[in-house]
Write a protein that holds these residues in place. Structure first.
Motif, mmCIF file in Angstrom:
data_model
loop_
_atom_site.group_PDB
_atom_site.id
_atom_site.type_symbol
_atom_site.label_atom_id
_atom_site.label_comp_id
_atom_site.label_asym_id
_atom_site.label_seq_id
_atom_site.Cartn_x
_atom_site.Cartn_y
_atom_site.Cartn_z
ATOM 1 N N ALA A 254 0.805 -1.226 0.000
ATOM 2 C CA ALA A 254 0.000 0.000 0.000
ATOM 3 C C ALA A 254 0.836 1.274 0.000
ATOM 4 O O ALA A 254 0.397 2.310 0.489
ATOM 5 N N LYS A 255 2.044 1.208 -0.559
ATOM 6 C CA LYS A 255 2.901 2.381 -0.654
ATOM 7 C C LYS A 255 2.486 3.265 -1.826
ATOM 8 O O LYS A 255 2.125 2.764 -2.873
ATOM 9 N N ALA A 256 2.568 4.583 -1.643
ATOM 10 C CA ALA A 256 2.291 5.509 -2.740
ATOM 11 C C ALA A 256 3.257 5.237 -3.891
ATOM 12 O O ALA A 256 4.454 5.056 -3.682
ATOM 13 N N GLY A 257 2.716 5.182 -5.101
ATOM 14 C CA GLY A 257 3.547 4.974 -6.270
ATOM 15 C C GLY A 257 3.985 3.545 -6.507
ATOM 16 O O GLY A 257 4.723 3.273 -7.451
ATOM 17 N N SER A 258 3.532 2.606 -5.653
ATOM 18 C CA SER A 258 3.937 1.200 -5.781
ATOM 19 C C SER A 258 2.712 0.288 -5.696
ATOM 20 O O SER A 258 2.487 -0.386 -4.689
ATOM 21 N N PRO A 259 1.894 0.264 -6.748
ATOM 22 C CA PRO A 259 0.680 -0.571 -6.718
ATOM 23 C C PRO A 259 1.008 -2.051 -6.703
ATOM 24 O O PRO A 259 2.120 -2.467 -7.021
ATOM 25 N N GLY A 260 0.029 -2.860 -6.330
ATOM 26 C CA GLY A 260 0.201 -4.306 -6.329
ATOM 27 C C GLY A 260 0.197 -4.851 -7.744
ATOM 28 O O GLY A 260 -0.520 -4.359 -8.622
ATOM 29 N N VAL A 261 1.013 -5.864 -7.974
ATOM 30 C CA VAL A 261 1.098 -6.491 -9.298
ATOM 31 C C VAL A 261 0.480 -7.892 -9.221
ATOM 32 O O VAL A 261 0.743 -8.645 -8.276
ATOM 33 N N TYR A 262 -0.303 -8.212 -10.230
ATOM 34 C CA TYR A 262 -1.064 -9.458 -10.267
ATOM 35 C C TYR A 262 -0.754 -10.255 -11.531
ATOM 36 O O TYR A 262 -0.451 -9.688 -12.579
ATOM 37 N N THR A 263 -0.863 -11.557 -11.429
ATOM 38 C CA THR A 263 -0.795 -12.400 -12.621
ATOM 39 C C THR A 263 -2.045 -12.142 -13.458
ATOM 40 O O THR A 263 -3.166 -12.209 -12.952
ATOM 41 N N ARG A 264 -1.869 -11.837 -14.731
ATOM 42 C CA ARG A 264 -2.989 -11.534 -15.624
ATOM 43 C C ARG A 264 -3.636 -12.843 -16.081
ATOM 44 O O ARG A 264 -3.032 -13.638 -16.813
ATOM 45 N N ILE A 265 -4.885 -13.066 -15.678
ATOM 46 C CA ILE A 265 -5.569 -14.325 -15.975
ATOM 47 C C ILE A 265 -5.758 -14.539 -17.475
ATOM 48 O O ILE A 265 -5.595 -15.661 -17.985
ATOM 49 N N SER A 266 -6.064 -13.495 -18.226
ATOM 50 C CA SER A 266 -6.304 -13.670 -19.662
ATOM 51 C C SER A 266 -5.077 -14.204 -20.382
ATOM 52 O O SER A 266 -5.218 -14.890 -21.399
ATOM 53 N N ALA A 267 -3.886 -13.915 -19.846
ATOM 54 C CA ALA A 267 -2.663 -14.389 -20.479
ATOM 55 C C ALA A 267 -2.398 -15.868 -20.213
ATOM 56 O O ALA A 267 -1.628 -16.498 -20.917
ATOM 57 N N ALA A 268 -3.036 -16.413 -19.176
ATOM 58 C CA ALA A 268 -2.766 -17.784 -18.772
ATOM 59 C C ALA A 268 -3.849 -18.779 -19.171
ATOM 60 O O ALA A 268 -3.622 -19.989 -19.164
ATOM 61 N N ILE A 269 -5.031 -18.276 -19.523
ATOM 62 C CA ILE A 269 -6.155 -19.173 -19.829
ATOM 63 C C ILE A 269 -5.795 -20.204 -20.899
ATOM 64 O O ILE A 269 -6.182 -21.376 -20.810
ATOM 65 N N GLY A 270 -5.035 -19.785 -21.890
ATOM 66 C CA GLY A 270 -4.737 -20.674 -22.993
ATOM 67 C C GLY A 270 -3.794 -21.807 -22.680
ATOM 68 O O GLY A 270 -3.794 -22.839 -23.371
ATOM 69 N N TRP A 271 -2.961 -21.660 -21.637
ATOM 70 C CA TRP A 271 -1.960 -22.703 -21.366
ATOM 71 C C TRP A 271 -2.067 -23.367 -20.002
ATOM 72 O O TRP A 271 -1.426 -24.394 -19.763
ATOM 73 N N MET A 272 -2.873 -22.836 -19.088
ATOM 74 C CA MET A 272 -2.969 -23.516 -17.787
ATOM 75 C C MET A 272 -3.728 -24.832 -17.958
ATOM 76 O O MET A 272 -4.695 -24.906 -18.714
ATOM 77 N N PRO A 273 -3.298 -25.892 -17.277
ATOM 78 C CA PRO A 273 -3.930 -27.209 -17.471
ATOM 79 C C PRO A 273 -5.229 -27.379 -16.714
ATOM 80 O O PRO A 273 -5.323 -27.068 -15.528
ATOM 81 N N GLY A 274 -6.265 -27.843 -17.382
ATOM 82 C CA GLY A 274 -7.485 -28.299 -16.745
ATOM 83 C C GLY A 274 -8.213 -27.319 -15.894
ATOM 84 O O GLY A 274 -8.948 -27.711 -14.988
ATOM 85 N N ALA A 275 -8.068 -26.005 -16.120
ATOM 86 C CA ALA A 275 -8.762 -25.035 -15.270
ATOM 87 C C ALA A 275 -10.060 -24.556 -15.888
ATOM 88 O O ALA A 275 -10.755 -23.747 -15.308
#
Length: 276
Positions: A254-275
């Motif tokens: 929660a620092k100013a100028g340092s937002p949280g970074v997340y794994t982008r789900i749309s980028a992984a849908i094509g290769w993640m197994p069985g989800a």
């Protein structure tokens, strides 16, 4: 030099949940504040797809062994962060962890009700790069199926949930202040999806990490105050009723100028197994 952290609890590190959950990377791990920093109490009856990862053998009884978050995307499939299953986080290879479980249907980690379901199989993305934090995703196969109502749909490419300015929510049981004040009950924080340009500026390389819009997204408030933190790693970022990200890494909580970074789900849908 600032230190980028993953948002998971690992061997010697306890996950911290901040007001807005902070993504974990090869740096600092996420947690919740206020419990999930800037957050408020949340209830699994309203978000039944939120789960906690547990190993009492590795993390003790005090918080039911919780060390990361997760999210159900199919009755027997839970997504979490790859770094949550790393030897660095667990102290052992995940294959040798005999009591890995998913806690579901329970607000309070030590509360009544809900279930603790054994994990039958754990798959961590072999392409996960702990240096760049790219590909921070893992899939857990449960020994018992969850109800269909406990599953959240994943947002594909082009989904409106990824648009800058979209309101989203992050969930977890992590650190609520950044000072090892872990939540005992589920918390959530409202955050905004931020433009890729702002994220790239915040994480342009060096000690704070490098933002890659092809595999990541970031959310929070540029002035700080809302974020994920240690212990929130692998937990869900949900917008417009769909899963858009997993808590991965960030520079502090929660620092100013340092937002949280997340794994982008749309980028992984094509290769993640069985989800699917």
């Amino acid at each position: 030099m600032s230190r980028t952290v993953f948002r998971a609890v690992t061997g010697a590190l306890a996950l911290v949940a901040a007001a807005a959950l902070i993504p974990l990377g090869s740096h600092a791990w996420a947690a919740e504040g206020g419990v999930v920093i800037g957050g408020q109490p949340a209830h699994v009856k309203d978000s039944p797809w939120v789960v906690a990862l547990s190993s009492r053998d590795r993390f003790g009884e005090s918080r039911a062994g919780q060390f990361c978050g997760g999210v159900a995307v199919a009755p027997k499939k839970v997504l979490t962060a790859a770094h949550c299953l790393s030897r660095a986080a667990l102290g052992v290879d995940v294959a040798s962890l005999r009591d890995l479980r998913v806690i579901t249907g329970r607000d309070a980690l030590l509360g009544a009700g809900g279930k603790e379901i054994p994990v039958r199989e754990a798959w961590a993305n072999p392409g996960f790069n702990p240096i760049t934090n790219a590909g921070d995703l893992a899939v857990l196969t449960l020994a018992e199926a969850l109800p269909e109502k406990s599953v959240v749909p994943m947002a594909g490419s082009g989904d409106a949930g990824y648009a800058p300015g979209t309101e989203a929510a992050v969930y977890g049981w992590g650190d609520t202040t950044g000072n090892n004040d872990y939540a005992s009950s589920l918390r959530a924080a409202k955050v905004s999806v931020l433009p890729d340009a702002a994220c790239a500026q915040a994480y342009s390389g060096g000690g704070s990490g490098t933002y890659d819009a092809s595999t990541m997204l970031c959310a929070g408030e540029l002035l700080g105050g809302y974020d994920a933190c240690q212990g929130d790693s692998g937990g869900p970022l949900v917008a417009r009723g769909r899963l858009i990200g997993l808590v991965s890494w960030g520079d502090g909580c929660a620092k100013a100028g340092s937002p949280g970074v997340y794994t982008r789900i749309s980028a992984a849908i094509g290769w993640m197994p069985g989800a699917g």
